[in-house]
Design a protein around this motif. Structure first.
Motif, mmCIF file in Angstrom:
data_model
loop_
_atom_site.group_PDB
_atom_site.id
_atom_site.type_symbol
_atom_site.label_atom_id
_atom_site.label_comp_id
_atom_site.label_asym_id
_atom_site.label_seq_id
_atom_site.Cartn_x
_atom_site.Cartn_y
_atom_site.Cartn_z
ATOM 1 N N VAL A 121 0.842 -1.201 0.000
ATOM 2 C CA VAL A 121 0.000 0.000 0.000
ATOM 3 C C VAL A 121 0.879 1.254 0.000
ATOM 4 C CG1 VAL A 121 -1.672 1.328 1.354
ATOM 5 C CG2 VAL A 121 -1.999 -1.134 1.047
ATOM 6 N N ARG A 172 3.923 1.444 -1.180
ATOM 7 C CA ARG A 172 4.629 1.514 -2.451
ATOM 8 C C ARG A 172 3.712 2.034 -3.561
ATOM 9 N NH1 ARG A 172 6.351 -3.280 -1.501
ATOM 10 N NH2 ARG A 172 5.044 -4.338 -3.021
ATOM 11 N N LEU A 173 2.477 1.462 -3.634
ATOM 12 C CA LEU A 173 1.553 1.839 -4.719
ATOM 13 C C LEU A 173 1.176 3.315 -4.651
ATOM 14 C CD1 LEU A 173 -0.876 -1.241 -4.747
ATOM 15 C CD2 LEU A 173 0.862 -0.673 -6.451
ATOM 16 N N THR A 174 1.055 3.843 -3.436
ATOM 17 C CA THR A 174 0.656 5.245 -3.281
ATOM 18 C C THR A 174 1.870 6.172 -3.247
ATOM 19 O OG1 THR A 174 0.675 4.975 -0.876
ATOM 20 C CG2 THR A 174 -1.436 4.656 -2.004
ATOM 21 N N ARG A 175 3.040 5.574 -3.321
ATOM 22 C CA ARG A 175 4.326 6.266 -3.258
ATOM 23 C C ARG A 175 4.570 6.937 -1.896
ATOM 24 N NH1 ARG A 175 4.426 9.833 -8.025
ATOM 25 N NH2 ARG A 175 3.996 8.091 -9.406
ATOM 26 N N MET A 176 3.784 6.565 -0.900
ATOM 27 C CA MET A 176 4.012 7.091 0.445
ATOM 28 C C MET A 176 5.323 6.566 1.034
ATOM 29 S SD MET A 176 1.905 9.257 1.789
ATOM 30 C CE MET A 176 0.301 9.992 1.418
ATOM 31 N N SER A 207 8.006 7.025 -0.165
ATOM 32 C CA SER A 207 9.030 8.051 -0.386
ATOM 33 C C SER A 207 8.965 9.149 0.674
ATOM 34 C CB SER A 207 8.850 8.674 -1.780
ATOM 35 O OG SER A 207 7.649 9.425 -1.830
ATOM 36 N N VAL A 208 7.923 9.128 1.499
ATOM 37 C CA VAL A 208 7.694 10.200 2.463
ATOM 38 C C VAL A 208 8.119 9.793 3.871
ATOM 39 C CG1 VAL A 208 5.914 11.583 3.577
ATOM 40 C CG2 VAL A 208 5.785 11.137 1.117
ATOM 41 N N LEU A 223 -8.067 -5.944 0.407
ATOM 42 C CA LEU A 223 -7.892 -4.487 0.370
ATOM 43 C C LEU A 223 -8.866 -3.850 -0.623
ATOM 44 C CD1 LEU A 223 -6.345 -1.776 0.824
ATOM 45 C CD2 LEU A 223 -4.748 -2.535 -0.944
ATOM 46 N N ALA A 282 -3.811 7.417 -7.595
ATOM 47 C CA ALA A 282 -3.055 6.189 -7.388
ATOM 48 C C ALA A 282 -1.844 6.471 -6.512
ATOM 49 C CB ALA A 282 -2.618 5.601 -8.723
ATOM 50 N N ALA A 283 -1.177 7.564 -6.780
ATOM 51 C CA ALA A 283 0.063 7.847 -6.058
ATOM 52 C C ALA A 283 0.202 9.344 -5.839
ATOM 53 C CB ALA A 283 1.263 7.331 -6.845
ATOM 54 N N ILE A 284 0.903 9.702 -4.783
ATOM 55 C CA ILE A 284 1.117 11.116 -4.498
ATOM 56 C C ILE A 284 2.212 11.676 -5.392
ATOM 57 C CG2 ILE A 284 0.379 11.035 -2.094
ATOM 58 C CD1 ILE A 284 3.441 10.929 -1.393
ATOM 59 N N PHE A 337 -7.285 7.909 -1.940
ATOM 60 C CA PHE A 337 -6.538 6.777 -2.485
ATOM 61 C C PHE A 337 -7.413 5.580 -2.819
ATOM 62 C CE2 PHE A 337 -3.415 9.029 0.161
ATOM 63 C CZ PHE A 337 -2.477 9.296 -0.812
ATOM 64 N N LEU A 360 -6.708 2.889 -5.845
ATOM 65 C CA LEU A 360 -6.321 1.491 -5.607
ATOM 66 C C LEU A 360 -7.299 0.539 -6.292
ATOM 67 C CD1 LEU A 360 -5.327 1.802 -1.830
ATOM 68 C CD2 LEU A 360 -3.767 1.337 -3.736
ATOM 69 N N LEU A 401 -6.482 0.419 -9.942
ATOM 70 C CA LEU A 401 -5.171 -0.191 -10.166
ATOM 71 C C LEU A 401 -5.204 -1.711 -9.983
ATOM 72 C CD1 LEU A 401 -2.279 0.918 -10.684
ATOM 73 C CD2 LEU A 401 -1.959 0.946 -8.206
#
Lengths: 114, 158
Positions: free
Chosen positions: A87, A89-93, A95-96, B55, B108-110, B124, B128, B131
């Motif tokens: 979750v 990784r997919l949302t790119r969180m 990186s935060v 999920l 999908a992503a920030i 999100f 998801l 995706l």
């Protein structure tokens, strides 16, 4: 929501004891994180070893918990299960947040700073 | 509609649909999906694929609780699941507010490099869902919403 707090010097470690951080507990999680971290002087590590499921509400609550820390501090996360890691990784969180393989690794990580 | 939440205690069988009707609450969605996640493991679905399917269902069902039934105290959600050889076939119906226009895309992503105080805490769910599913469709018929999709259950899914 089962959250326990330990202090290691200046570092606060919060350990999640429930297997799910989802829409059913997101608000309770966020409120308890505020109570447990409001006096944290520096780094905060959230140990997610016991958590095998989060949804987007749980993700949002973890983001909110980081914002509550204030001072531009990044919440540190330890021991993400496969789904939790996915979750992020997919949302790119991923990186935060500062992400550690384990709380022990996080505690000796001299490169992380509050 | 009677509450039938016991179906998920029995292992799903391939190509045999199961139906459950649950009261629209975050707590019941959470409990039902915790049971489903164990059930999928019992059926031999790879663990990560089963968790990912759970999920997706959480995002779909929580949207119904939060948006379709935003002003209903006693909404009911009907969930039909059918285990296929490499996917989970899903149909979710409710009698709440319709989705107007196209399905929301969500995010999908920030964007990277956002300041912490500007990070989004929501949006999100739909990202998801798009995706992690295929053949996603929605129709409003009379007073009923119906969302259908397939969730891949292979090791490399997602």
């Amino acid at each position: 929501m089962d959250l326990t707090k330990q202090t290691h010097g200046e570092v606060v470690v919060i350990t999640a004891g429930d297997p799910r951080i989802d829409a059913a507990v997101a608000i309770a999680f966020k409120d308890q994180m505020r109570d447990l971290t409001s006096d944290a002087p520096g780094r905060v590590i959230l140990d997610l070893a016991a958590v095998d499921f989060i949804d987007s509400s749980g993700l949002g609550a973890i983001v909110a918990a980081m914002k509550q820390l204030g001072g531009g501090r990044r919440l540190e996360l330890a021991q993400l299960s496969p789904l939790v890691g996915k979750v992020f990784r997919l949302t790119r969180m991923d990186s935060v947040f500062v992400i550690h393989a384990s709380t022990e690794a996080g505690l000796v990580d001299a490169t992380a700073n509050g | 509609m009677p509450l039938q939440t016991d179906d998920l205690d029995d292992p799903l069988q391939t190509d045999r649909p199961v139906t459950l009707v649950l009261a629209a609450s975050f707590d019941l969605v959470s409990q039902s999906l915790a049971t489903l996640m164990r059930n999928l493991q019992t059926c031999g679905v790879p663990q990560e694929a089963g968790q990912t399917a759970t999920l997706v269902l959480a995002e779909i069902l929580n949207n119904v609780v939060e948006h379709a039934y935003r002003d209903h105290a006693d909404g009911r959600i009907r969930l039909e699941l059918c285990l296929r050889s490499d996917s989970l076939q899903v149909e979710v119906t409710d009698t709440g507010h319709p989705i107007l226009g196209d399905l929301p895309r969500g995010r999908a992503a920030i964007e990277t490099d956002l300041p912490i105080e500007d990070l989004p805490e929501g949006g999100f769910g739909w990202g998801l869902i798009h995706l992690l599913t295929r053949d996603l469709s929605y129709e409003r018929s009379g007073d009923t919403n119906c969302l259908r999709c397939q969730i891949p259950l292979t090791e490399e899914a997602g």
